[in-house]
Design a protein around this motif. Structure first.
Motif, short mmCIF file in Angstrom:
data_model
loop_
_atom_site.label_atom_id
_atom_site.label_comp_id
_atom_site.label_asym_id
_atom_site.label_seq_id
_atom_site.Cartn_x
_atom_site.Cartn_y
_atom_site.Cartn_z
N ILE A 6 0.87 -1.18 0.00
CA ILE A 6 0.00 0.00 0.00
C ILE A 6 0.90 1.23 0.00
CG2 ILE A 6 -1.78 1.31 1.21
CD1 ILE A 6 -2.73 -1.36 2.43
N ILE A 7 0.73 2.06 -1.02
CA ILE A 7 1.59 3.23 -1.20
C ILE A 7 0.73 4.48 -1.12
CG2 ILE A 7 3.17 4.42 -2.77
CD1 ILE A 7 3.64 1.59 -4.06
N ASP A 8 1.05 5.37 -0.21
CA ASP A 8 0.35 6.65 -0.10
C ASP A 8 0.83 7.56 -1.21
OD1 ASP A 8 -1.30 6.31 2.28
OD2 ASP A 8 0.59 6.22 3.38
N ILE A 9 -0.12 8.13 -1.96
CA ILE A 9 0.22 9.05 -3.04
C ILE A 9 -0.64 10.30 -2.94
CG2 ILE A 9 0.95 7.19 -4.58
CD1 ILE A 9 -1.67 7.75 -6.19
N GLN A 10 -0.24 11.32 -3.68
CA GLN A 10 -1.02 12.54 -3.80
C GLN A 10 -1.92 12.44 -5.03
OE1 GLN A 10 -0.83 15.00 -1.43
NE2 GLN A 10 0.50 13.49 -0.43
N VAL A 11 -3.00 13.21 -5.04
CA VAL A 11 -3.91 13.21 -6.18
C VAL A 11 -3.16 13.49 -7.47
CG1 VAL A 11 -5.88 14.41 -7.21
CG2 VAL A 11 -5.90 13.89 -4.76
N SER A 12 -2.21 14.39 -7.43
CA SER A 12 -1.46 14.78 -8.63
C SER A 12 -0.63 13.64 -9.22
CB SER A 12 -0.55 15.97 -8.31
OG SER A 12 0.37 15.63 -7.30
N GLU A 13 -0.37 12.58 -8.46
CA GLU A 13 0.43 11.45 -8.92
C GLU A 13 -0.40 10.34 -9.57
OE1 GLU A 13 3.58 10.09 -6.02
OE2 GLU A 13 2.30 11.31 -4.69
N LEU A 14 -1.71 10.39 -9.40
CA LEU A 14 -2.56 9.26 -9.76
C LEU A 14 -2.41 8.81 -11.21
CD1 LEU A 14 -4.73 7.19 -9.10
CD2 LEU A 14 -6.45 8.97 -9.55
N ILE A 15 -2.53 9.70 -12.15
CA ILE A 15 -2.49 9.31 -13.56
C ILE A 15 -1.13 8.69 -13.92
CG2 ILE A 15 -2.62 10.13 -15.95
CD1 ILE A 15 -5.31 10.13 -14.50
N ASP A 16 -0.05 9.31 -13.50
CA ASP A 16 1.29 8.76 -13.80
C ASP A 16 1.49 7.40 -13.16
OD1 ASP A 16 1.99 10.90 -15.40
OD2 ASP A 16 3.03 11.98 -13.79
N ARG A 17 1.00 7.22 -11.94
CA ARG A 17 1.12 5.92 -11.27
C ARG A 17 0.30 4.85 -12.00
NH1 ARG A 17 4.28 5.10 -6.44
NH2 ARG A 17 4.78 7.16 -5.64
N ALA A 18 -0.90 5.22 -12.43
CA ALA A 18 -1.74 4.27 -13.17
C ALA A 18 -1.07 3.89 -14.49
CB ALA A 18 -3.13 4.86 -13.41
N LYS A 19 -0.50 4.86 -15.17
CA LYS A 19 0.21 4.59 -16.43
C LYS A 19 1.39 3.65 -16.20
CE LYS A 19 -0.96 8.81 -18.94
NZ LYS A 19 -0.45 10.09 -19.46
N ALA A 20 2.10 3.85 -15.10
CA ALA A 20 3.24 2.99 -14.78
C ALA A 20 2.78 1.56 -14.52
CB ALA A 20 4.01 3.53 -13.58
#
Length: 82
Positions: A6-20
């Protein structure tokens, strides 16, 4: 048994994380939102080779806009519009 990450992320990271995750060949397992006493938690869970990775976004301000990942994972449409 492979542990879940489980990795805590910011809203601004969501799209890039999903793409990765998509680039790694991971599948979207679920999107879940939970209301806690002082915040909302949204979990985006992915699976690759039976190893789960969840991105957790904690939101205090409920007017925060969350970007759609439907452009990355089309089935997210069901979760995001359910």
């Amino acid at each position: 048994m492979v542990p879940q990450e489980i990795i805590d992320i910011q809203v601004s990271e969501l799209i890039d994380r999903a793409k990765a995750m998509q680039a790694k060949g991971a599948r979207l397992v679920q999107i879940c939102c939970t209301k806690l006493a002082d915040k909302l938690e949204i979990h985006y869970s992915f699976d690759k080779d039976f190893a789960f990775t969840s991105f957790r976004i904690s939101i205090v301000d409920t007017s925060t806009l969350i970007p759609s990942i439907t452009g990355v994972y089309l089935p997210a449409f069901i979760y995001e519009n359910g």
